[in-house]
Design a protein around this motif. Structure first.
Motif, short mmCIF file in Angstrom:
data_model
loop_
_atom_site.label_atom_id
_atom_site.label_comp_id
_atom_site.label_asym_id
_atom_site.label_seq_id
_atom_site.Cartn_x
_atom_site.Cartn_y
_atom_site.Cartn_z
N ILE A 333 17.36 33.87 62.04
CA ILE A 333 16.62 33.24 63.28
C ILE A 333 17.22 33.99 64.39
O ILE A 333 18.32 33.82 64.51
N PRO A 334 16.41 34.58 65.49
CA PRO A 334 17.21 34.86 66.67
C PRO A 334 17.92 33.56 67.40
O PRO A 334 17.24 32.83 67.46
N ASN A 335 18.86 33.96 67.85
CA ASN A 335 19.87 32.79 68.39
C ASN A 335 19.50 32.80 69.92
O ASN A 335 19.72 33.72 70.69
N GLY A 336 19.11 31.57 70.19
CA GLY A 336 19.20 31.28 71.63
C GLY A 336 18.04 30.38 71.83
O GLY A 336 17.16 30.20 71.08
N HIS A 337 17.85 30.00 73.14
CA HIS A 337 17.03 28.87 73.50
C HIS A 337 16.69 28.92 75.02
O HIS A 337 17.37 29.67 75.77
N PRO A 338 15.39 28.74 75.70
CA PRO A 338 15.06 28.79 76.90
C PRO A 338 15.55 27.67 77.63
O PRO A 338 15.43 26.52 77.45
N ALA A 339 16.23 27.99 78.91
CA ALA A 339 16.67 26.88 79.75
C ALA A 339 16.67 27.48 81.27
O ALA A 339 17.18 26.50 82.13
N ILE A 340 16.56 28.49 81.56
CA ILE A 340 16.83 28.89 82.91
C ILE A 340 16.21 28.18 84.03
O ILE A 340 16.66 28.02 85.21
N GLU A 341 15.06 27.60 83.68
CA GLU A 341 14.35 27.06 84.46
C GLU A 341 14.59 25.68 84.80
O GLU A 341 14.20 25.09 85.93
N HIS A 342 15.31 24.82 83.93
CA HIS A 342 15.32 23.44 84.09
C HIS A 342 16.82 23.03 84.09
O HIS A 342 17.12 21.84 84.36
N ARG A 343 17.70 24.03 84.27
CA ARG A 343 19.33 23.78 84.36
C ARG A 343 19.49 22.74 85.48
O ARG A 343 20.31 21.78 85.60
N MET A 344 18.92 23.04 86.86
CA MET A 344 19.34 22.36 87.93
C MET A 344 18.65 21.08 87.89
O MET A 344 19.52 19.91 88.36
N GLU A 345 17.49 21.03 87.66
CA GLU A 345 16.80 19.55 87.73
C GLU A 345 17.13 18.83 86.36
O GLU A 345 17.42 17.36 86.83
N LEU A 346 17.56 19.32 85.23
CA LEU A 346 18.02 18.54 84.33
C LEU A 346 19.54 17.73 84.55
O LEU A 346 19.71 16.66 84.38
N LEU A 347 20.27 18.66 85.21
CA LEU A 347 21.50 18.21 85.64
C LEU A 347 21.67 17.21 86.80
O LEU A 347 22.38 16.30 86.59
N TYR A 348 20.63 17.36 87.69
CA TYR A 348 20.67 16.62 88.62
C TYR A 348 20.12 15.04 88.01
O TYR A 348 20.64 14.11 88.35
N SER A 349 19.19 15.14 87.24
CA SER A 349 18.56 13.98 86.67
C SER A 349 19.47 13.25 85.87
O SER A 349 19.76 11.89 85.91
N GLU A 350 20.05 14.04 84.94
CA GLU A 350 20.87 13.29 84.02
C GLU A 350 22.39 13.27 84.22
O GLU A 350 23.07 12.31 83.79
N GLY A 351 22.89 14.04 85.40
CA GLY A 351 24.24 13.72 85.63
C GLY A 351 24.30 13.21 86.86
O GLY A 351 24.85 11.95 86.81
N VAL A 352 23.63 13.46 87.97
CA VAL A 352 23.77 12.80 89.31
C VAL A 352 23.13 11.38 89.40
O VAL A 352 23.50 10.48 89.46
N HIS A 353 21.80 11.51 88.91
CA HIS A 353 20.78 10.27 89.13
C HIS A 353 21.53 9.30 87.98
O HIS A 353 21.49 7.92 88.26
N LYS A 354 21.88 9.72 86.92
CA LYS A 354 22.58 8.57 86.02
C LYS A 354 23.97 8.39 86.18
O LYS A 354 24.35 7.57 85.38
N GLY A 355 24.45 8.91 87.28
CA GLY A 355 25.68 8.28 87.64
C GLY A 355 26.93 9.12 87.04
O GLY A 355 28.17 8.48 86.90
N ARG A 356 26.64 10.03 86.24
CA ARG A 356 27.69 10.67 85.47
C ARG A 356 28.65 11.60 86.28
O ARG A 356 30.31 11.61 85.91
N ILE A 357 27.96 12.30 87.10
CA ILE A 357 28.85 13.16 88.24
C ILE A 357 28.44 12.74 89.49
O ILE A 357 27.12 12.48 89.81
N THR A 358 29.09 13.37 90.48
CA THR A 358 28.93 13.20 91.98
C THR A 358 27.98 14.45 92.48
O THR A 358 28.03 15.34 91.74
#
Ligand code: URP
Ligand code: ZN
Ligand code: ZN
Length: 460
Positions: A333-358
């Motif tokens: 199975i070729p190793n790897g997954h797609p994420a280039i488009e979502h890193r910034m919004e995922l980390l904002y939502s899960e990190g900043v919005h949920k209070g895990r990071i400033t």
């Protein structure tokens, strides 16, 4: 061309204030309160968070790997990156064993140059360190602006180098002012476990996960840190996933060594339960594999402890038909997954919005630290006079849902299908030009520039 951004809430790794930003050409030329300067274009950023464009220092576009090519080209990959607020990526040139670094660079340039929409650079992956390769390091750093050298302690028989080569490479890279980065897992142990599982007829994607236990990563991370400490070479561990590996880095700090650590968005958000679903699990077959919930907790804490410096993606997409190459054998199975488009919004939502990071930490790990670690600061990675006007305007109140139907990556599924996000990036500027506005891409391929990087110190 000039552009004025009015009334945005400006966030850098250190600051948080409301002001206007005046841009002339590609650079920020003035930041101040209530600027009244005639401008070619004015953007009202009231209610928006204005932050530096994302820098993703770990992507694989159009890469030959495991008998196929990653499915995003430099065009589709950098376009998708821009849609998600990433204005610059660092991709990997892979030396072929028995060939020179120069040959590899020429091959990669032929695929990338003229095709990128966003800015880009290369790490040079050294897969065959010998006397000729050693002599090429200085030219890569001083003439090509490629100052980071990637190594693989795994992928035995393909990309892996041994400790003899690693030590020699580190000594030369240190001498020339560069950095060695590493995929730190024990290739021999993994090779043994893969063969063992296959011999036992255990062929499903679950055995990809079970062939790369935490110890393989913890051991290699500690060994890499020891070699970097011995040679004095600046070191950076890519895609670190687990508690054992982070503890090896923590241990290194006790001798006042700093090994930079990158994790990726998937290791913060997804866990190994994804491997319990028959062949659908192939969507998350990547190396290292997803880990346990306790590892996610360690990584979030590691960000706040300053041990995890960067959140990247290791974007390496394969279409479903490519994943099917391993339908009867997880090791194909070729190793790897797609994420280039979502890193910034995922980390904002899960990190900043949920209070895990400033918010400041968010900017630090998505932009400022990659710029500093890889020799581009302060041109990139911050909002300051004379910096490139690479900016994102994020609406913290907007909500949206990730779907494969709506994304821009060249891949026919999403690893985050149905994920509901708080906060949306509405506008993206790259070197003073509006590159994306309300979902519309406004730059063409060829706008992205190769960014030459300067020498690094191993300190930030
Ligand atoms: O699974 C992964 N990570 N694929 C890309 C190559 C690498 O090891 O980074
Ligand atoms: Zn890797
Ligand atoms: Zn990678």
């Amino acid at each position: 061309m000039s552009l004025l951004i009015k009334n945005g809430r400006i966030i850098t790794a250190a600051d948080d204030y409301v002001a206007d930003i005046f841009i002339e050409g590609e650079k920020i030329s003035l930041i101040g309160k209530e600027l009244s300067i005639p401008a070619g274009q004015t953007i009202d950023a009231d209610g928006m968070l204005v932050m530096p464009g994302g820098i993703d220092p770990h992507v694989h576009l159009d890469m030959p790997f495991m008998g196929t090519f990653s499915s995003d080209s430099y065009e589709t990959g950098t376009r998708a990156a821009l849609h998600g607020g990433t204005t610059m990526v660092i991709d990997f040139v892979l030396q072929k064993q028995g060939h020179s670094l120069r040959e590899a660079l020429t091959e990669w340039q032929s695929r990338a140059n003229g095709n990128c929409l966003g800015d880009y650079s290369f790490h040079m992956a050294v897969t065959d360190f010998n006397e000729h390769t050693r002599q090429e390091i200085q030219t890569m750093i001083t003439h090509e602006g490629i100052t980071s050298f990637k190594t693989f302690m795994a992928y035995k028989g393909a990309l892996m180098i041994d400790d003899r080569q690693m030590t020699g490479l580190m000594q030369e890279v240190k001498k020339q002012g560069g950095m060695v980065t590493v995929h730190a897992t024990n290739g021999d142990m993994i090779d043994y476990l893969v063969a063992k599982h296959k011999a036992e007829g255990k062929l499903s994607p679950l055995y990809h996960y079970l062939s790369q236990p935490e110890v393989t990563e913890a051991e290699a991370s500690a060994r890499f840190a020891d070699m970097a400490n011995y040679t004095g070479c600046p070191g950076y561990i890519v895609h670190l996933t687990c508690e054992g590996a982070l503890n090896a880095v923590r241990q290194a700090t006790r001798r006042n060594q700093h090994v930079f650590v990158e994790t990726c968005i998937q290791y913060l958000l997804l866990d190994a339960s994804r491997y319990e679903q028959d062949f659908d699990s192939a969507k998350w077959v990547m190396s290292p594999p997803l880990r346990e919930k306790k590892d996610q907790a360690t990584l979030w804490a590691g960000i706040n402890q300053g041990l995890v410096n960067v959140v990247a993606t290791d974007h390496c997409p394969f279409k479903w038909e490519q994943k099917l190459m391993g339908k009867d054998d997880f090791s194909k199975i070729p190793n790897g997954h797609p994420a280039i488009e979502h890193r910034m919004e995922l980390l904002y939502s899960e990190g900043v919005h949920k209070g895990r990071i400033t918010l400041n930490k968010y900017v630090e790990v998505t932009s400022t630290n990659p710029a500093k670690i890889f020799g581009m600061f302060p041109r990139k990675g911050t909002i300051a006079v004379n910096s490139d006007a690479d900016l994102i305007l994020l609406d913290p109140h907007a909500q949206h849902t990730i779907t494969a139907a709506g994304h821009h990556m060249n891949v026919d599924y999403s690893a985050y299908e149905g994920w509901e996000l708080q906060g949306k990036i509405k506008t993206v500027l790259l070197r003073g030009k509006v590159a994306v506005n309300d979902g519309e891409c406004l730059v063409e391929k060829g706008y992205g520039q190769f960014i030459k990087r300067h020498k690094v110190s191993g300190k930030i």
